[in-house]
Enzyme design. Structure first.
Site, PDB file in Angstrom:
ATOM      1  N   HIS A 128     -16.509 -12.970 -46.333  1.00  0.00           N
ATOM      2  CA  HIS A 128     -15.510 -13.204 -47.428  1.00  0.00           C
ATOM      3  C   HIS A 128     -14.497 -13.860 -47.079  1.00  0.00           C
ATOM      4  O   HIS A 128     -14.363 -14.491 -45.789  1.00  0.00           O
ATOM      5  CB  HIS A 128     -14.849 -11.587 -47.925  1.00  0.00           C
ATOM      6  CG  HIS A 128     -16.384 -10.953 -48.548  1.00  0.00           C
ATOM      7  ND1 HIS A 128     -16.612 -11.559 -50.174  1.00  0.00           N
ATOM      8  CD2 HIS A 128     -17.269 -10.197 -48.888  1.00  0.00           C
ATOM      9  CE1 HIS A 128     -17.169 -10.876 -50.281  1.00  0.00           C
ATOM     10  NE2 HIS A 128     -17.331  -9.707 -49.467  1.00  0.00           N
ATOM     11  N   ASP A 158     -11.958 -19.752 -50.666  1.00  0.00           N
ATOM     12  CA  ASP A 158     -13.421 -19.466 -51.668  1.00  0.00           C
ATOM     13  C   ASP A 158     -13.807 -21.002 -52.288  1.00  0.00           C
ATOM     14  O   ASP A 158     -14.751 -21.895 -52.198  1.00  0.00           O
ATOM     15  CB  ASP A 158     -13.695 -18.519 -52.240  1.00  0.00           C
ATOM     16  CG  ASP A 158     -14.069 -17.586 -52.043  1.00  0.00           C
ATOM     17  OD1 ASP A 158     -14.251 -17.238 -51.060  1.00  0.00           O
ATOM     18  OD2 ASP A 158     -14.153 -16.068 -52.481  1.00  0.00           O
TER      19      ASP A 158
END
Length: 387
Positions: A128, A158
């Site tokens: 992540h 991200d």
């Protein structure tokens, strides 16, 4: 006028986070984006990604079924761009990998979004945003109180290092394909993109400008003139007066008697941080906004999302747009000759309608329903051409 990508067709496989962000950017720029989602989607992505998924047409398939992969290959036959966000090798196992699709459409731009990249020791690992920041070297210098590394939400990895990098890569490959007629694979990884965003920091490291422990340097809160301070009403004020003329205006506004010529003498920084903090804590955030109005001191209030949407400058620029009670960031950047307006909302599922436009007959759709490739209810209210 329409967006600069008017006429470009994108097929994206459903994913989370950075890949949908790239698709949102392409849709904002005027591309037709067909989102191929999972048939068994629990609906949570639609809730958490509602803004990210704007401007799409939605198709739902069981990609594990060979006929589902065949539908994707049909959609890609006339597409310009295809994107997926699987771990390396998954798309190949489903029959929609680069070799499968470039054989059908040699001019296709095949965009791949991963955390670690398509190769390397960690390529198959889960991950992540926080982990990609950590391994890239971008997290350690981003410190809070006590030297604890603090992630800047998931925007840096991200969306900045991931989704935006994929969008830029797709645009570059698309330009090449339009000139040469040959498509290619874009390997975008959040690790690579986050490392790319450290370019200036790498320069500062190499020049010796970043040599103190975390929390003692120019951009990590060490500099008293580049820091966030608490105000009397428990709100926050950002101070970013790097250049000498802005620093002089900052000192004047704060009423601090310090030598502007010693701005970059780090031996004075700890004392000045305390001085600035004490002065700023004596007044409310809005009082300081009034003090610095019209001064070029780079002092800006820290606004929460609701306050930001109500700020006069943000309103004047129409930075945010309300749609159905949801606050959307407006498309960016802006163009002088083509429009980048917020795309219209689409129905949740247009599977039968889209397939009909691609030549699927009512009987074809019924066979897909019977095989469980698409939802049984999908084709009942649509009437594609012919049988």
């Amino acid at each position: 006028m329409s967006g600069p990508l008017d006429g470009v067709r994108v097929v994206e496989l459903g994913a989370i986070g950075p890949a949908p962000f790239a698709g949102m950017m392409l849709a904002d720029l005027g591309a037709e984006v067909i989102n191929v989602g999972r048939l068994d989607d629990d609906g949570m992505t639609a809730v958490t990604h509602r803004v990210l998924l704007r401007g799409r047409r939605f198709v739902h398939l069981d990609l594990r079924h060979p006929a589902g992969a065949e539908v994707v290959r049909d959609l890609v036959g006339d597409a310009d761009v295809f994107t997926e966000g699987f771990r390396p090798g998954v798309a190949e196992r489903l029959g929609v990998g680069p070799d499968d699709l470039l054989e059908i459409n040699p001019r296709l731009v095949y965009g791949r979004m991963t955390g670690w990249g398509q190769d390397g020791p960690r390529a198959a690992d889960a991950g992540h945003d926080l982990g990609y920041l950590a391994l890239s070297g971008a997290l350690a210098p981003s410190v809070g109180d006590g030297g604890r590394p603090v992630a800047p939400l998931n925007m840096l990895g991200d969306f900045g290092g991931g989704g935006m990098l994929l969008a830029v890569g797709v645009l570059g490959a698309l330009f090449s394909a339009q000139r040469t007629g040959e498509g290619q694979v874009v390997d975008a990884s959040i690790l690579d993109g986050t490392a790319l965003l450290t370019a200036m920091h790498q320069s500062m490291l190499a020049s010796g400008m970043w040599q103190q422990p975390p929390g003692g340097n120019l951009f990590d809160g060490g500099a008293p003139f580049y820091r966030v301070y608490r105000t009397a009403d428990d709100k926050w004020l950002s101070v970013g007066a790097i250049e000498p003329k802005f620093y002089a205006a900052l000192l004047d506004g704060l009423g601090v008697d310090a030598d502007p010529a010693e701005q970059f003498d780090q031996t004075h920084w700890p004392e000045l941080r305390v001085t600035f903090a004490t002065r700023i804590a004596a007044h409310t955030r809005d009082e300081w906004v009034d003090v610095f109005a019209g001064r070029d001191a780079c002092v800006v209030p820290v606004l929460d999302p609701d306050e930001a949407a109500a700020d006069p400058h943000v309103i004047a620029r129409e930075v945010y747009v309300d749609r159905g009670g949801i606050r959307h960031p407006a498309p960016a950047p802006r163009f002088s000759e083509t429009r980048t307006e917020l795309p219209e909302e689409s129905p949740d599922d247009e599977t039968a309608e889209v397939l009909g436009e691609f030549g699927y007959t009512h009987s074809d759709i019924r066979r897909l329903e019977d095989a469980g490739v698409i939802a049984a209810a999908t084709g009942q209210d649509h009437h594609p051409h012919g049988e």
